[in-house]
Motif scaffolding. Structure first.
Motif, PDB file in Angstrom:
ATOM      1  N   ALA A 256     -84.906  33.304 -57.309  1.00 15.62           N
ATOM      2  CA  ALA A 256     -84.121  32.752 -57.437  1.00 15.62           C
ATOM      3  C   ALA A 256     -83.936  31.662 -57.725  1.00 15.62           C
ATOM      4  O   ALA A 256     -85.264  31.192 -56.451  1.00 15.62           O
ATOM      5  CB  ALA A 256     -83.128  33.251 -56.930  1.00 15.62           C
ATOM      6  N   VAL A 257     -83.413  30.829 -58.306  1.00 11.79           N
ATOM      7  CA  VAL A 257     -83.054  29.368 -57.644  1.00 11.79           C
ATOM      8  C   VAL A 257     -82.295  29.123 -56.511  1.00 11.79           C
ATOM      9  O   VAL A 257     -81.207  29.636 -56.993  1.00 11.79           O
ATOM     10  CB  VAL A 257     -82.974  28.160 -59.813  1.00 11.79           C
ATOM     11  CG1 VAL A 257     -82.603  27.263 -58.732  1.00 11.79           C
ATOM     12  CG2 VAL A 257     -84.337  29.060 -60.799  1.00 11.79           C
ATOM     13  N   TYR A 258     -81.930  28.442 -55.596  1.00  5.51           N
ATOM     14  CA  TYR A 258     -81.150  28.360 -54.209  1.00  5.51           C
ATOM     15  C   TYR A 258     -80.576  26.838 -55.014  1.00  5.51           C
ATOM     16  O   TYR A 258     -81.534  26.076 -55.019  1.00  5.51           O
ATOM     17  CB  TYR A 258     -82.402  27.751 -53.678  1.00  5.51           C
ATOM     18  CG  TYR A 258     -82.211  29.596 -53.269  1.00  5.51           C
ATOM     19  CD1 TYR A 258     -83.386  30.603 -53.773  1.00  5.51           C
ATOM     20  CD2 TYR A 258     -82.279  30.977 -51.710  1.00  5.51           C
ATOM     21  CE1 TYR A 258     -84.008  31.785 -53.674  1.00  5.51           C
ATOM     22  CE2 TYR A 258     -82.341  31.741 -51.532  1.00  5.51           C
ATOM     23  CZ  TYR A 258     -82.988  33.217 -52.571  1.00  5.51           C
ATOM     24  OH  TYR A 258     -83.886  33.926 -52.060  1.00  5.51           O
ATOM     25  N   TYR A 259     -79.625  27.412 -54.706  1.00  8.05           N
ATOM     26  CA  TYR A 259     -78.413  25.678 -54.659  1.00  8.05           C
ATOM     27  C   TYR A 259     -77.563  25.623 -53.612  1.00  8.05           C
ATOM     28  O   TYR A 259     -77.363  26.713 -52.859  1.00  8.05           O
ATOM     29  CB  TYR A 259     -77.326  25.619 -55.373  1.00  8.05           C
ATOM     30  CG  TYR A 259     -78.375  26.640 -56.919  1.00  8.05           C
ATOM     31  CD1 TYR A 259     -78.255  27.588 -57.501  1.00  8.05           C
ATOM     32  CD2 TYR A 259     -78.553  24.777 -57.884  1.00  8.05           C
ATOM     33  CE1 TYR A 259     -78.650  27.999 -59.008  1.00  8.05           C
ATOM     34  CE2 TYR A 259     -78.411  25.130 -59.178  1.00  8.05           C
ATOM     35  CZ  TYR A 259     -79.195  26.176 -59.930  1.00  8.05           C
ATOM     36  OH  TYR A 259     -79.534  27.216 -60.869  1.00  8.05           O
ATOM     37  N   CYS A 260     -77.870  24.103 -53.258  1.00 12.32           N
ATOM     38  CA  CYS A 260     -77.030  24.081 -51.866  1.00 12.32           C
ATOM     39  C   CYS A 260     -75.677  23.440 -52.583  1.00 12.32           C
ATOM     40  O   CYS A 260     -76.096  22.907 -53.374  1.00 12.32           O
ATOM     41  CB  CYS A 260     -77.732  22.659 -51.143  1.00 12.32           C
ATOM     42  SG  CYS A 260     -77.372  22.247 -49.670  1.00 12.32           S
ATOM     43  N   ASN A 261     -74.913  23.995 -51.922  1.00 17.04           N
ATOM     44  CA  ASN A 261     -73.609  23.879 -52.175  1.00 17.04           C
ATOM     45  C   ASN A 261     -72.149  23.421 -51.028  1.00 17.04           C
ATOM     46  O   ASN A 261     -72.639  23.673 -49.365  1.00 17.04           O
ATOM     47  CB  ASN A 261     -72.684  25.050 -52.235  1.00 17.04           C
ATOM     48  CG  ASN A 261     -71.024  24.875 -52.312  1.00 17.04           C
ATOM     49  OD1 ASN A 261     -70.477  25.216 -51.660  1.00 17.04           O
ATOM     50  ND2 ASN A 261     -70.807  24.314 -53.793  1.00 17.04           N
ATOM     51  N   ALA A 262     -71.419  22.446 -50.786  1.00 17.20           N
ATOM     52  CA  ALA A 262     -70.635  21.660 -49.527  1.00 17.20           C
ATOM     53  C   ALA A 262     -69.612  21.707 -50.335  1.00 17.20           C
ATOM     54  O   ALA A 262     -69.260  21.738 -51.833  1.00 17.20           O
ATOM     55  CB  ALA A 262     -71.147  20.151 -49.831  1.00 17.20           C
ATOM     56  N   GLY A 263     -68.624  22.739 -49.673  1.00 15.71           N
ATOM     57  CA  GLY A 263     -67.094  22.556 -50.171  1.00 15.71           C
ATOM     58  C   GLY A 263     -66.402  24.264 -51.497  1.00 15.71           C
ATOM     59  O   GLY A 263     -65.050  24.101 -51.258  1.00 15.71           O
ATOM     60  N   GLY A 264     -67.595  24.409 -51.471  1.00 15.32           N
ATOM     61  CA  GLY A 264     -66.527  25.736 -52.031  1.00 15.32           C
ATOM     62  C   GLY A 264     -67.430  26.078 -53.015  1.00 15.32           C
ATOM     63  O   GLY A 264     -68.341  25.200 -53.911  1.00 15.32           O
ATOM     64  N   PHE A 265     -66.961  27.593 -54.145  1.00 14.11           N
ATOM     65  CA  PHE A 265     -68.208  27.934 -54.687  1.00 14.11           C
ATOM     66  C   PHE A 265     -67.233  26.767 -56.427  1.00 14.11           C
ATOM     67  O   PHE A 265     -67.921  26.225 -57.024  1.00 14.11           O
ATOM     68  CB  PHE A 265     -67.787  29.311 -56.072  1.00 14.11           C
ATOM     69  CG  PHE A 265     -68.594  29.667 -56.815  1.00 14.11           C
ATOM     70  CD1 PHE A 265     -68.131  29.463 -57.931  1.00 14.11           C
ATOM     71  CD2 PHE A 265     -69.544  29.928 -56.796  1.00 14.11           C
ATOM     72  CE1 PHE A 265     -68.793  30.463 -58.709  1.00 14.11           C
ATOM     73  CE2 PHE A 265     -70.714  30.038 -58.081  1.00 14.11           C
ATOM     74  CZ  PHE A 265     -70.037  29.920 -59.060  1.00 14.11           C
ATOM     75  N   SER A 266     -65.674  27.139 -55.995  1.00 14.15           N
ATOM     76  CA  SER A 266     -65.088  26.529 -57.239  1.00 14.15           C
ATOM     77  C   SER A 266     -64.825  24.708 -56.477  1.00 14.15           C
ATOM     78  O   SER A 266     -64.833  24.354 -58.171  1.00 14.15           O
ATOM     79  CB  SER A 266     -62.989  27.619 -57.358  1.00 14.15           C
ATOM     80  OG  SER A 266     -63.823  28.624 -57.365  1.00 14.15           O
ATOM     81  N   GLN A 267     -64.544  24.641 -56.190  1.00 11.74           N
ATOM     82  CA  GLN A 267     -64.189  23.093 -56.418  1.00 11.74           C
ATOM     83  C   GLN A 267     -65.580  22.509 -55.382  1.00 11.74           C
ATOM     84  O   GLN A 267     -64.718  20.583 -54.923  1.00 11.74           O
ATOM     85  CB  GLN A 267     -63.451  22.541 -55.751  1.00 11.74           C
ATOM     86  CG  GLN A 267     -62.326  23.424 -56.764  1.00 11.74           C
ATOM     87  CD  GLN A 267     -60.800  23.301 -55.953  1.00 11.74           C
ATOM     88  OE1 GLN A 267     -59.802  22.923 -55.372  1.00 11.74           O
ATOM     89  NE2 GLN A 267     -59.490  23.338 -56.676  1.00 11.74           N
ATOM     90  N   GLY A 268     -66.790  22.664 -55.194  1.00  9.16           N
ATOM     91  CA  GLY A 268     -67.408  22.013 -54.417  1.00  9.16           C
ATOM     92  C   GLY A 268     -68.091  21.279 -55.120  1.00  9.16           C
ATOM     93  O   GLY A 268     -68.198  21.517 -56.499  1.00  9.16           O
ATOM     94  N   PHE A 269     -69.756  20.766 -54.633  1.00 11.18           N
ATOM     95  CA  PHE A 269     -70.244  19.465 -55.298  1.00 11.18           C
ATOM     96  C   PHE A 269     -71.379  21.180 -55.008  1.00 11.18           C
ATOM     97  O   PHE A 269     -71.239  21.697 -54.359  1.00 11.18           O
ATOM     98  CB  PHE A 269     -70.293  18.917 -54.262  1.00 11.18           C
ATOM     99  CG  PHE A 269     -69.563  17.540 -54.017  1.00 11.18           C
ATOM    100  CD1 PHE A 269     -68.650  18.151 -53.094  1.00 11.18           C
ATOM    101  CD2 PHE A 269     -69.290  16.591 -54.604  1.00 11.18           C
ATOM    102  CE1 PHE A 269     -67.291  17.045 -52.775  1.00 11.18           C
ATOM    103  CE2 PHE A 269     -67.832  16.200 -55.448  1.00 11.18           C
ATOM    104  CZ  PHE A 269     -67.076  16.455 -53.896  1.00 11.18           C
TER     105      PHE A 269
END
Length: 115
Positions: free
Chosen positions: A91-104
């Protein structure tokens, strides 16, 4: 504003390991949840692993025991150690900060596991 840059993806044979790193610019000390998501072709993006500001971790059932997430607020990094990789981890792996809906989000890094 937080910017995230992932690295460490690549091609690996089944049973192998990869280590994904995410470096953040900006202040992540106030962000509770940081995590890694993945999206395979034709599938929805799903949460793989999450780490809170106090170090609590959560994992997708299918990766628990194989993957390990860690966070270093001082270095502004989030790391995903992936062991015993399977073709279905591709898959393509994504880093996230702050959550799915409103994060970065980072731009993503491709992980391909060959059988």
């Amino acid at each position: 504003q937080v910017q995230l840059v992932e690295s460490g993806g690549g091609l690996v044979q089944a049973g192998g390991s990869l280590r994904l790193s995410c470096v953040a610019s900006g202040n992540i000390f106030s962000i509770n949840n940081m995590g890694w998501y993945r999206q395979a072709p034709g599938k929805q993006r799903e949460l793989v692993a999450l780490v809170t500001s106090i170090g609590t971790t959560h994992y997708l059932d299918s990766v628990r025991g194989r993957f390990a997430i860690s966070r270093d607020n001082g270095k502004k990094t989030v790391t995903l150690q992936m062991n015993s990789l399977k073709p279905e981890d591709t898959a393509v792996y994504y880093c996230n900060a702050g959550g799915f809906s409103q994060g970065f989000w980072g731009r993503g890094t491709q992980v391909t596991v060959s059988s």
